[in-house]
Design a protein around this motif. Sequence first.
Motif, PDB file in Angstrom:
ATOM      1  N   PHE A  55      67.479   0.828  49.638  1.00  0.00           N
ATOM      2  CA  PHE A  55      66.424   1.157  48.682  1.00  0.00           C
ATOM      3  C   PHE A  55      65.542   2.284  49.224  1.00  0.00           C
ATOM      4  CE2 PHE A  55      62.006  -0.150  47.206  1.00  0.00           C
ATOM      5  CZ  PHE A  55      62.100   0.475  45.967  1.00  0.00           C
ATOM      6  N   GLY A  89      66.130  -7.664  53.597  1.00  0.00           N
ATOM      7  CA  GLY A  89      67.460  -7.734  53.003  1.00  0.00           C
ATOM      8  C   GLY A  89      68.586  -7.224  53.876  1.00  0.00           C
ATOM      9  N   TYR A  93      61.535  -3.830  44.825  1.00  0.00           N
ATOM     10  CA  TYR A  93      62.345  -3.800  43.619  1.00  0.00           C
ATOM     11  C   TYR A  93      63.025  -5.151  43.480  1.00  0.00           C
ATOM     12  CZ  TYR A  93      66.883  -3.615  46.006  1.00  0.00           C
ATOM     13  OH  TYR A  93      67.998  -3.933  46.747  1.00  0.00           O
ATOM     14  N   ILE A 139      62.982  -7.576  46.755  1.00  0.00           N
ATOM     15  CA  ILE A 139      63.176  -7.010  48.090  1.00  0.00           C
ATOM     16  C   ILE A 139      61.978  -6.111  48.369  1.00  0.00           C
ATOM     17  CG2 ILE A 139      64.644  -5.638  49.598  1.00  0.00           C
ATOM     18  CD1 ILE A 139      66.041  -8.151  48.695  1.00  0.00           C
ATOM     19  N   GLN A 191      66.360  -7.126  43.185  1.00  0.00           N
ATOM     20  CA  GLN A 191      67.801  -7.060  43.377  1.00  0.00           C
ATOM     21  C   GLN A 191      68.472  -8.119  42.521  1.00  0.00           C
ATOM     22  OE1 GLN A 191      69.935  -4.958  45.118  1.00  0.00           O
ATOM     23  NE2 GLN A 191      71.436  -6.153  43.978  1.00  0.00           N
ATOM     24  N   GLN A 192      69.326  -7.693  41.626  1.00  0.00           N
ATOM     25  CA  GLN A 192      70.049  -8.617  40.763  1.00  0.00           C
ATOM     26  C   GLN A 192      71.140  -9.330  41.552  1.00  0.00           C
ATOM     27  OE1 GLN A 192      69.021  -9.357  37.710  1.00  0.00           O
ATOM     28  NE2 GLN A 192      67.341  -7.902  38.063  1.00  0.00           N
ATOM     29  N   PHE A 224      69.969  -4.221  51.899  1.00  0.00           N
ATOM     30  CA  PHE A 224      69.349  -3.877  50.620  1.00  0.00           C
ATOM     31  C   PHE A 224      68.045  -3.089  50.787  1.00  0.00           C
ATOM     32  CE2 PHE A 224      72.082  -7.465  49.399  1.00  0.00           C
ATOM     33  CZ  PHE A 224      72.746  -6.887  48.334  1.00  0.00           C
TER      34      PHE A 224
END
Length: 442
Positions: A212, A202, A115, A129, A117-118, A208
């Motif tokens: 997720f 991450g 995905y 990530i 990650q902002q 992260f």
Amino acid sequence: MRLFSQLSLSLLLVFGVNAQLQNVLDSIDPWPPGPGNVLRAQTPNAELTQMLNQIDPNRIKAIINKLVSFGTRHTLSNQTDPVRGIGAARDWIAAEMRSYAAASNGRMTVTVPSYVQQPTGRIPNATVISNIVATLKGSKEPNRVYVVSGHYDSRVSDVLNAVSDAPGADDDASGVAVSMELARVMASHQPAATIMFAVVAGEEQGLFGSNFMATTLKQQGVDVQGMLDNDIVGSSKADDGTVAPFDIRMFASGLPPSNTASQNSNLASIGGENDIRTIYRPDRFLRGGDQSSFLSQGFAAVRFTEPHENFAHQHQDVRIVNGVQFGDLAEFVDFDFVARVAKVNGATLWSLAQAPGTPKNVVIDTSNLTNNSTLKWTADPAADGGYEIVWRQTDEPQWSRVIPVGSVNTANVKLSKDNVQMGVRAVGKNGFKSPAAFPSPN
């Protein structure tokens, strides 16, 4: 987490001191006296013994050295360069996992869930990530899942430095090697429940990848009954020269962070926050790991970490200062030690996956004043060997006595709930037994 009481027995089994534990248990003379036999550690069957014997320190060494060869695996490093950066590491890990899966006759599948990650905190720019997950599907209960994980990202002194060499041999190529080696060894076998061999990204930037994964599993309604996180499991030698090659730390949270205040109050009222033998905190001071992501979703999770850390070899630029070598280099990794850690994980994972699931909805009747105790739980068809009540004195760290009660979902035992702690575990005809579930008062 209380689900991992039996994990301590796996630690003792693999690290060679199980006989000592048994001598202690055999000598127990409980007071006040009560029913039941001495609880003994489960003995690995021939299949599990064969798998443990296949765990190879040389293969672990090759994995760690290969990961180090990518220069840096920083989460913000290059994702398209074929030889340097986290992208190259990701692709190599996935390819290796797929080569292991070839021996599974389709039971093991490898995915690279990702995905974007902002920007936030230690992620200054939108960043992909990517995790790598090899899933060995359970033959009987595919939705009951156990996860073993390590993180493949690395870092140096400056957490935002994605350019300098960050070997990450111990932190955490060692944990990645545990997941990968277990995937290789178990690929050709058929567990009753599903095992996920995860390698996440991450972690150094804020957990992260594991967050997720954990949130995705929660949203999908997957019954994750245990997660083993291996992070910094590569060295048996401390900075002062202390060596402990047969010791490993397990960190576990007594009360899940996902619990409501009411749930915690119920557990605390009967001592339920202290029913495992481990280090009773989520992690070391000032540190954190991927198990936290699973704990936050209400999943039982623990973290393994080497017993004595050398901080000159963690989160450090590679350099020499006053004759002291800094940096997380492969030369400081004890590959035999990592293999032992992998065996601990392997013995635990396989035993959990082959046993029936942990009993659910376990309650102890607190509606009347009585010196006997009544426990109830939800019957599970997979518990084809029935159930057992385990119990211990309130100041004992491990369950020490066991009372077989058969294929029932209610049992009355001649034990006072005011004097001892009790739990319920499921038994399989194959000899494997689930972790004990601690009851809630009802």
